[in-house]
Enzyme design. Structure first.
Site, mmCIF file in Angstrom:
data_model
loop_
_atom_site.group_PDB
_atom_site.id
_atom_site.type_symbol
_atom_site.label_atom_id
_atom_site.label_comp_id
_atom_site.label_asym_id
_atom_site.label_seq_id
_atom_site.Cartn_x
_atom_site.Cartn_y
_atom_site.Cartn_z
ATOM 1 N N TYR A 115 0.830 -1.207 0.000
ATOM 2 C CA TYR A 115 0.000 0.000 0.000
ATOM 3 C C TYR A 115 0.863 1.255 0.000
ATOM 4 O O TYR A 115 1.937 1.285 0.619
ATOM 5 C CB TYR A 115 -0.871 0.047 1.253
ATOM 6 N N TYR A 154 -0.926 -10.118 0.459
ATOM 7 C CA TYR A 154 0.174 -9.658 1.305
ATOM 8 C C TYR A 154 0.080 -10.303 2.683
ATOM 9 O O TYR A 154 -1.002 -10.640 3.147
ATOM 10 C CB TYR A 154 0.198 -8.125 1.406
ATOM 11 N N ARG A 164 -3.441 -11.936 3.406
ATOM 12 C CA ARG A 164 -4.707 -11.475 2.849
ATOM 13 C C ARG A 164 -4.833 -11.960 1.410
ATOM 14 O O ARG A 164 -3.880 -11.870 0.637
ATOM 15 C CB ARG A 164 -4.787 -9.931 2.832
ATOM 16 N N HIS A 167 -7.552 -8.300 -2.672
ATOM 17 C CA HIS A 167 -8.831 -7.675 -2.333
ATOM 18 C C HIS A 167 -8.791 -6.192 -2.621
ATOM 19 O O HIS A 167 -7.723 -5.580 -2.657
ATOM 20 C CB HIS A 167 -9.180 -7.897 -0.850
ATOM 21 N N HIS A 169 -10.686 -2.686 -1.156
ATOM 22 C CA HIS A 169 -11.552 -2.109 -0.123
ATOM 23 C C HIS A 169 -12.571 -1.180 -0.777
ATOM 24 O O HIS A 169 -12.213 -0.385 -1.647
ATOM 25 C CB HIS A 169 -10.714 -1.302 0.869
HETATM 26 FE FE LIG Z 1 -6.199 -4.422 2.589
#
Ligand SMILES: [Fe+2]
Lengths: 249, 204
Positions: A115, A154, A164, A167, A169
């Site tokens: 991110y 990740y 995870r 995905h 959000h």
């Molecule tokens: Fe996330």
């Protein structure tokens, strides 16, 4: 379709299925919930104007590239690394009516699972051409669309080796403040979905299934991008304003 | 409404995770050039009617640590008690008032902040007047379904005493968790997610 065909529907919202559909506040397998979950029961109160109303989001607040994550941060002539995809769908309410004017905001990791946030210290590098955020407003038929790259999975500090699934959000703002929804979209066929402690906060597999986008070859762009379809259902409204008609109204 | 075949189930909620700032307040986070302005950053302008107030606060976890990865949104009526919304049927709200605000919790201090006006009073469906209050919504990592609560004002004693919802909570010993403290230029509202003095959250 004209605005007259899709009026904003007044009325209070149906109750939320909090006991067996939405995740419970406290889900110990998702460690972050242990210190952040309220321990007292939620208090039910009647919906009034403050709950059934909401602000208007107009197309005029959007920039041309807001829903194009391939281009909204990239340097001229460059593109982010990763699998180019289209994510699209319709926002409906529980009465299966399209919800126009919904503010849809998304954020996601880059193709390597990183991110663009100063607190994300994962080894995978930032992509200089990818910010990982987008927004749009649904049209008269409740449709939305984004162009982006498929985010990478990740690892995250929860259990000893939790990852995870890929995905995206989603934050959705429909026509009323009590209709506000934050969720996550997953990709059909990802073996990490069933292993994810956050996915598994949701008790019912049928509810999880609503979060899994389907490959949509019909909407794909040959030689450009695959498409994934993700339809979203927001709380529905009663046809009357309130359960009890307001006095003096 | 699972037992009604004509009704679809709502899409289930998932936590916002630790990076909701990216998607909702990128400029605040330092991701510049994607959106001209973060949504919900300005609620009032020079011509907004009503008493200007600043609302600050923090969201605290079960050990009293402030959340620094939360987003807080508020929704409130104008000074006359009207919402700037197409669903508002009682009149027309102040066109210079947005009603909706969004604030990131600061990445270091956890403080949120809104520049707004003191809201007017709004009736319940049965006609009884509520005290002036601001509706709050909180999304964060570790919060599986975003939380709804409301903030009342400490200097509205008479209205607070006749507010049906607050009065009920006061009788149960929990109403004080919804009353802000007077602060420089406005009010300070601490939201406690769990433990001693846990804030009342609503199922709307
Ligand atoms: Fe996330």
């Amino acid at each position: 379709m004209t605005d007259d065909d899709t009026p904003r529907v007044q009325g209070s919202f149906y109750p939320r299925r909090r006991d067996d559909w939405h995740p419970p506040a406290l889900a110990p397998q998702y460690r972050s919930s242990t210190l952040r979950a309220p321990r007292r029961a939620l208090i039910s109160i009647p919906q009034s104007w403050g709950e059934i109303t909401g602000p208007v989001f107009g197309q005029n607040m959007l920039g041309e590239l807001d829903n194009d994550l391939l281009r909204n941060f990239a340097r001229p002539g460059e593109s982010p690394i990763g699998e180019r995809i289209i994510v699209h769908g319709r926002v409906l309410d529980q009465n299966a009516r399209p919800v126009p004017g919904v503010l849809v905001e998304i954020w996601q990791a880059n193709a390597g699972g990183r991110y663009r946030h100063r607190k994300d210290g994962y080894t995978a590098p930032l992509d200089p051409n990818f910010a990982g955020l987008g927004r749009t407003i649904t049209d008269a038929e409740g449709r939305y669309e984004f162009r982006t790259i498929r985010p990478g999975p990740y690892p995250w500090p929860n259990g000893p080796n939790d990852w995870r699934p890929s995905h995206i959000h989603f934050s959705l703002f429909g026509s009323g403040f009590a209709q506000r929804l934050v969720t996550q979209m997953y990709f059909e066929g990802d073996p990490l979905i069933e292993r994810c402690p956050i996915v598994n906060t949701i008790p019912d597999p049928a509810a999880v299934d609503m979060l899994v986008a389907r490959l949509d070859m019909n909407a794909s762009l040959p030689m450009d991008a695959l498409a994934w379809r993700f339809d979203i259902v927001l709380r529905g409204r009663r046809s009357t304003w309130f359960e009890n008609r307001p006095e003096g109204n | 409404m699972a037992n009604e075949p004509d009704y679809l189930d709502e899409t289930p909620s998932q936590t916002a995770g630790p990076y909701i700032h990216i998607g909702t307040v990128p400029n605040f986070l330092g991701i510049e050039g994607v959106y001209a302005e973060d949504l919900g950053a300005r609620m009032i302008d020079d011509q907004t009617r009503g008493e200007r107030i600043t609302i600050t606060g923090r969201v605290l976890d079960g050990v009293g640590a402030p959340l620094r990865d939360a987003i807080v949104e508020i929704w409130q009526p104008d000074a006359a008690g009207l919402f700037p919304s197409p669903e508002e049927r009682r009149g027309t709200a102040d066109p210079h008032f947005a009603g909706w605000g969004r604030s990131a919790c600061d990445l270091d201090t956890g403080l949120f902040r809104f520049e707004t006006i003191r809201p007017g009073r709004v009736p319940l469906p049965d006609g009884r007047l509520q005290a002036p209050h601001v509706n709050f919504w909180i999304a964060a990592r570790g919060v599986n379904v975003a939380l709804h609560t409301r903030m009342y004002f400490p200097d509205e004693e008479a209205a607070n005493a006749e507010d049906p919802i607050l009065a009920r909570l006061m009788a149960e010993g929990r109403g004080d968790t919804l009353v802000a403290k007077k602060a420089e230029g406005g009010f300070h509202f601490e939201i406690r997610l769990q433990g001693h003095g846990e804030t009342v959250f609503f199922d709307l």
